[in-house]
Design a protein around this motif. Structure first.
Motif, PDB file in Angstrom:
ATOM      1  N   GLU A  35       2.240  -0.806   2.583  1.00  0.00           N
ATOM      2  CA  GLU A  35       2.025   0.535   2.839  1.00  0.00           C
ATOM      3  C   GLU A  35       2.535   0.874   4.273  1.00  0.00           C
ATOM      4  OE1 GLU A  35      -2.125   1.174   2.130  1.00  0.00           O
ATOM      5  OE2 GLU A  35      -2.051   1.523  -0.015  1.00  0.00           O
ATOM      6  N   SER A  94       5.203   3.646   4.806  1.00  0.00           N
ATOM      7  CA  SER A  94       5.026   4.878   5.583  1.00  0.00           C
ATOM      8  C   SER A  94       5.921   5.289   6.620  1.00  0.00           C
ATOM      9  CB  SER A  94       3.582   4.748   6.219  1.00  0.00           C
ATOM     10  OG  SER A  94       2.447   4.649   5.214  1.00  0.00           O
ATOM     11  N   GLN A 118       5.315   8.284   2.674  1.00  0.00           N
ATOM     12  CA  GLN A 118       3.934   8.412   2.949  1.00  0.00           C
ATOM     13  C   GLN A 118       3.305   8.949   1.789  1.00  0.00           C
ATOM     14  OE1 GLN A 118       1.961   7.195   5.521  1.00  0.00           O
ATOM     15  NE2 GLN A 118       0.312   7.798   4.165  1.00  0.00           N
ATOM     16  N   GLU A 119       3.946   9.632   0.941  1.00  0.00           N
ATOM     17  CA  GLU A 119       3.224  10.376   0.076  1.00  0.00           C
ATOM     18  C   GLU A 119       2.713   9.393  -1.066  1.00  0.00           C
ATOM     19  OE1 GLU A 119       4.151  13.912  -3.575  1.00  0.00           O
ATOM     20  OE2 GLU A 119       5.708  13.361  -1.962  1.00  0.00           O
ATOM     21  N   VAL A 129       2.020   6.395  -0.444  1.00  0.00           N
ATOM     22  CA  VAL A 129       1.046   5.608   0.264  1.00  0.00           C
ATOM     23  C   VAL A 129      -0.401   6.358  -0.142  1.00  0.00           C
ATOM     24  CG1 VAL A 129       0.340   4.466   2.139  1.00  0.00           C
ATOM     25  CG2 VAL A 129       2.397   4.486   1.484  1.00  0.00           C
ATOM     26  N   THR A 130      -0.303   7.512   0.383  1.00  0.00           N
ATOM     27  CA  THR A 130      -1.646   8.598   0.361  1.00  0.00           C
ATOM     28  C   THR A 130      -2.198   8.586  -1.075  1.00  0.00           C
ATOM     29  OG1 THR A 130      -0.649  10.040   2.099  1.00  0.00           O
ATOM     30  CG2 THR A 130      -2.218  10.940   0.699  1.00  0.00           C
ATOM     31  N   LYS A 131      -1.343   8.604  -2.125  1.00  0.00           N
ATOM     32  CA  LYS A 131      -1.768   8.835  -3.300  1.00  0.00           C
ATOM     33  C   LYS A 131      -2.462   7.470  -3.804  1.00  0.00           C
ATOM     34  CE  LYS A 131       1.647  11.983  -5.221  1.00  0.00           C
ATOM     35  NZ  LYS A 131       2.782  12.218  -6.109  1.00  0.00           N
ATOM     36  N   ARG A 132      -1.844   6.350  -3.240  1.00  0.00           N
ATOM     37  CA  ARG A 132      -2.379   5.141  -3.853  1.00  0.00           C
ATOM     38  C   ARG A 132      -3.839   5.187  -2.985  1.00  0.00           C
ATOM     39  NH1 ARG A 132      -1.210   2.190  -8.145  1.00  0.00           N
ATOM     40  NH2 ARG A 132       1.029   2.288  -8.871  1.00  0.00           N
ATOM     41  N   GLN A 133      -3.917   5.221  -1.944  1.00  0.00           N
ATOM     42  CA  GLN A 133      -5.138   5.186  -1.110  1.00  0.00           C
ATOM     43  C   GLN A 133      -6.121   6.157  -1.692  1.00  0.00           C
ATOM     44  OE1 GLN A 133      -3.573   6.268   2.677  1.00  0.00           O
ATOM     45  NE2 GLN A 133      -3.324   4.003   3.594  1.00  0.00           N
ATOM     46  N   ALA A 134      -5.911   7.230  -2.166  1.00  0.00           N
ATOM     47  CA  ALA A 134      -6.916   8.061  -3.018  1.00  0.00           C
ATOM     48  C   ALA A 134      -7.392   7.632  -4.145  1.00  0.00           C
ATOM     49  CB  ALA A 134      -6.213   9.583  -3.130  1.00  0.00           C
TER      50      ALA A 134
END
Length: 202
Positions: A178, A182, A187-188, A190-195
Motif C-alpha cells: 500500500e 500510494s 492512492q485511490e 489503496v483507499t478503496k481497499r482500506q475502506a
C-alpha cells in the motif's frame, strides 16, 4: 580486515557490513571480503543465518551492486525456499533493471515450492525467523516499485488489484504494498481497499 570465515554462525561479516555504508571510502578489498563471507551464508540450511546475511548484503548494494548481483544470480532458483527469497531480494536491491518484469512478478506471487507446501503461506512462516518476514516485505517493496515504474497505468492497476486481493497475504506485505502504491500515484486503489477492510470489521 579479518573475518572469521570458518564459523558459519559468526557475526563478524554482519557487523562489518553495517559499517560499510557509513564509511567515506571503504577499501575495495574489505568490501569484497565482507560480501564473500556473507554470500557463503546464503545457502545455509539454517534460515536465520541465510536471511540475516541477505539483509546485510542488501545494505551494501549501494557501494557494491555488481558484486552483490554476482552473488545472487546463481541462487535465484535454489531448491531452498529461504535461499531463493534471499537471492531474489538481493538481486532486486542490486540490479533491478537487469531483471525482466515477468520474472519479478512471478517472484511476488510465488506461493508454492517444489517440496509441496506453500512457500509464503501460514505453514511456511511457522518455520522461519522474523528476518525472513522482513526479507519478504523488502522483496515486495522492491519488486512492486520496479514493476509500477516500468508498466502502463492500466497494467499497474491490475497488478495492484491482484496483489492486494490475495487470500494469503501478511500484514507486513499488505502495508508495504500500500505504501508503494500510494507513493507511485495509486492512492485511490489503496483507499478503496482500506475502506473495504473497515467494512469487514463492522
Amino acid at each position: 580486515l579479518e573475518l572469521d570465515t570458518n564459523d558459519v554462525c559468526s557475526t563478524d561479516a554482519i557487523v562489518a557490513a553495517a559499517c560499510i555504508p557509513e564509511s567515506d571510502k571503504p577499501a575495495a578489498k574489505d568490501v569484497k571480503a565482507v560480501i564473500k563471507s556473507l554470500s557463503a551464508k546464503l545457502t545455509s540450511r539454517i534460515p536465520l543465518i541465510c536471511t540475516e546475511a541477505a539483509q546485510s548484503l542488501c545494505a551494501v548494494t549501494p557501494v557494491a551492486a555488481d558484486i552483490c548481483w554476482e552473488a545472487a544470480e546463481p541462487l535465484l532458483n535454489h531448491p531452498q525456499a529461504w535461499t531463493r527469497l534471499a537471492a531474489r531480494t538481493l538481486a532486486l536491491a542490486a540490479a533491478p533493471s537487469t531483471l525482466q518484469a515477468a520474472i519479478v512478478e512471478s517472484w511476488i506471487f510465488d506461493k508454492s515450492s517444489e517440496a509441496g507446501p506453500e512457500l509464503f503461506g501460514p505453514q511456511f512462516w511457522k518455520d522461519v525467523p522474523h528476518e525472513a518476514h522482513q526479507l519478504r516485505v523488502r522483496l515486495v517493496e522492491l519488486g512492486l516499485t520496479k514493476l509500477l515504474r516500468e508498466q502502463t497505468k492500466d497494467r499497474s492497476l491490475a497488478l495492484a488489484e491482484k496483489f492486494l486481493g490475495q487470500e494469503h497475504i501478511t500484514s507486513g506485505e499488505m502495508f508495504a504494498a500500500e505504501e508503494v502504491f500510494s507513493c507511485l500515484g495509486f492512492q485511490e486503489i489503496v483507499t478503496k481497499r482500506q475502506a473495504k477492510r473497515l467494512q469487514s470489521m463492522d
